[in-house]
Structure formats: C-alpha cells, structure tokens
Design an enzyme around this catalytic site. Sequence first.
Site, PDB file in Angstrom:
ATOM      1  N   HIS A 151       0.823  -1.202   0.000  1.00 36.32           N
ATOM      2  CA  HIS A 151       0.000   0.000   0.000  1.00 36.32           C
ATOM      3  C   HIS A 151       0.861   1.257   0.000  1.00 36.32           C
ATOM      4  CE1 HIS A 151      -3.207   2.601   2.121  1.00 36.32           C
ATOM      5  NE2 HIS A 151      -3.611   2.404   0.894  1.00 36.32           N
ATOM      6  N   GLU A 198       0.346  -0.378  -4.786  1.00 31.80           N
ATOM      7  CA  GLU A 198      -0.764   0.574  -4.940  1.00 31.80           C
ATOM      8  C   GLU A 198      -0.209   1.947  -4.619  1.00 31.80           C
ATOM      9  OE1 GLU A 198      -4.119   3.119  -3.281  1.00 31.80           O
ATOM     10  OE2 GLU A 198      -2.190   2.619  -2.417  1.00 31.80           O
ATOM     11  N   ASP A 258      -1.266   6.545  -5.087  1.00 32.72           N
ATOM     12  CA  ASP A 258      -2.305   7.546  -5.354  1.00 32.72           C
ATOM     13  C   ASP A 258      -1.779   8.609  -6.318  1.00 32.72           C
ATOM     14  OD1 ASP A 258      -4.041   6.497  -3.120  1.00 32.72           O
ATOM     15  OD2 ASP A 258      -2.259   7.088  -1.987  1.00 32.72           O
ATOM     16  N   HIS A 288      -1.292  11.698  -1.843  1.00 29.48           N
ATOM     17  CA  HIS A 288      -2.557  11.252  -1.247  1.00 29.48           C
ATOM     18  C   HIS A 288      -3.458  12.414  -0.860  1.00 29.48           C
ATOM     19  CE1 HIS A 288      -5.323   9.722   1.840  1.00 29.48           C
ATOM     20  NE2 HIS A 288      -5.235   8.571   1.210  1.00 29.48           N
ATOM     21  N   GLU A 341      -4.237   4.179  -8.143  1.00 32.76           N
ATOM     22  CA  GLU A 341      -5.453   4.822  -7.629  1.00 32.76           C
ATOM     23  C   GLU A 341      -5.508   6.253  -8.133  1.00 32.76           C
ATOM     24  OE1 GLU A 341      -6.362   4.949  -3.351  1.00 32.76           O
ATOM     25  OE2 GLU A 341      -7.925   6.409  -3.851  1.00 32.76           O
TER      26      GLU A 341
HETATM   27  O1  G3P Z   1      -6.682   1.873  -3.033  1.00 37.93           O
HETATM   28  C1  G3P Z   1      -6.979   1.474  -1.753  1.00 37.93           C
HETATM   29  C2  G3P Z   1      -6.705   2.523  -0.711  1.00 37.93           C
HETATM   30  O2  G3P Z   1      -5.469   3.113  -0.942  1.00 37.93           O
HETATM   31  C3  G3P Z   1      -7.777   3.562  -0.642  1.00 37.93           C
HETATM   32  O3  G3P Z   1      -7.631   4.445   0.423  1.00 37.93           O
HETATM   33  O4  G3P Z   1      -7.004   6.590   1.400  1.00 37.93           O
HETATM   34  O5  G3P Z   1      -5.383   4.744   1.436  1.00 37.93           O
HETATM   35  O6  G3P Z   1      -5.917   5.907  -0.686  1.00 37.93           O
HETATM   36  P1  G3P Z   1      -6.431   5.464   0.642  1.00 37.93           P
HETATM   37 MG    MG Z   2      -4.784   4.737  -2.147  1.00 39.43          MG
END
Ligand code: G3P
Ligand code: MG
Length: 243
Positions: free
Chosen positions: A10, A37, A39, A52, A112
Amino acid sequence: MWPYPKVIAHRGGGTLAPENTIAAMQCGLDYGFHAVEFDVMLSKDGVPVLMHDPIFGRTVSSEGGVATTLAADLLQMDAGRWFAGRFAGECVPSYAAVVRFCQQHGIWMNVEIKPVPGFEQETGRAVARVTRQLHAADALLPLFSSFSFDALLSAKGEAPGVPRGLLMDQIEPGWLGALQEIEAVSLHTNHKYLTAELARKIKDAGYGLLCYTVNTPERAAEIGGWGVDAFCTDRIDLIPAEF
Ligand code: G3P
Ligand code: MG
C-alpha cells in the site's frame, strides 16, 4: 480468475517508508513485493504526480495544495523528511517516473486515481493518457481504481484497454450498476465493512474483489476464505508477498 498479484504494498512501502515516493517503491521491492498501490492526482499544469492529500501539510511541509502548484515546483518538494530524517530529499515523484521505475523492476501497479475535488474528469483522462503512452508492451497492464466514478469513466474514454476497479469504502446498493457502467473488472472496498455474504454476491456477479488495508495475517486469511482475491497492506514486514 484474478490475474494480478494477491498481496499489494500500500502506497509503495506501507508503514516502512514515506508513502507515494520512489523510496517507498524501493522499500516494497526490498521486502519482495512486485505489486504496488499508489495515489495519483494532477498538478496545476495537469501533470499526474503521486500524492494522497490534496492539501499540503502532512507529507509535504508547505502552504497550499497540489491543484494550485506547478509540476516543476511539486517535483522539488520534499516528501520524505516528515517520515524520517534519512528520507530527507526524497521528492514528490511524477507518475511517469514511478511507471518507469516499476517497469524497470517488474512491479505491477494498482494506480489509484485520486482527483482533487472538481478535477475528476481531467485527472482520469490525464492518468490514462500517460499510462497509454508509457505502457511497455510486454508488461501486465496496470489496474486503475478510484473512488470517483467520473474519473474512471474518463479513464475508460481515454484508455479503454486499461482495466478499472471501483473503490467504495462501504459497498453501496448501486454497486452492480456502477461496475457495469464503467465496465469494471473489480470492486475495491474497505475490509472493515465487508461481510462474507457481500463478498459472495460480488464474486457470484463475476467481479474481482480487492480489499484495503489489511494489516494482520489473521484477517487476510479470513477474508481470503470469503473469496477476496487481493488486498493492500501497510505491513509488508508482517505479511509476505507470497501470502
Ligand atoms: O486503493 C486502496 C486505498 O489506498 C484507498 O484508500 O485513502 O489509502 O488511498 P487510501
Ligand atoms: Mg490509495
């Protein structure tokens, strides 16, 4: 059948490195992760960068926000020092730089798309365009995901061949129609609100099911038993890539 890795680091390196930086991707790699993953949002001049929060303050020590800052300035901002002194000088990376890093190291990406509110369509289009331009023919296509339906719809218009997953913190009643409309391959949801029954419905409808952010092996095993295909984790030190 889920064609992607099952365990995904993540924000690059979970809790072990400053999120959404190249150092985070390197950290994930060091722990054996070839799935990540992160952002992506747009700078003032429309360049996709990894971030993020739309407003500075948490990971970048500055006034203002991403949508009002030029890419040239963003790419010089320190996004590592907040996390630990040894990461000082680690800057906000462009999406293109991260794609290249992932290509070099055989890392699969769950991208994302996280638009600054009001920039949903532009962000979906721009991320899709850069992805289309940079995608290496021999690599597994990334998977786009977003909480923004409009961003995914725009990504679909720009790069229909890149698969899409809809993010819903809690699964809402209209989930099936929304997935059909954007021709999604998967639903991504917060594991805290998922039930075995909901998981079965999504799987029975023929969709992939991805959960965030699962940080214990026990919970990962439990939702795996419900048919969850994949999950993001912050604890790349606790949960092995080959879980
Ligand atoms: O993509 C899953 C997750 O990353 C979504 O929440 O706030 O961590 O970007 P966040
Ligand atoms: Mg995310």
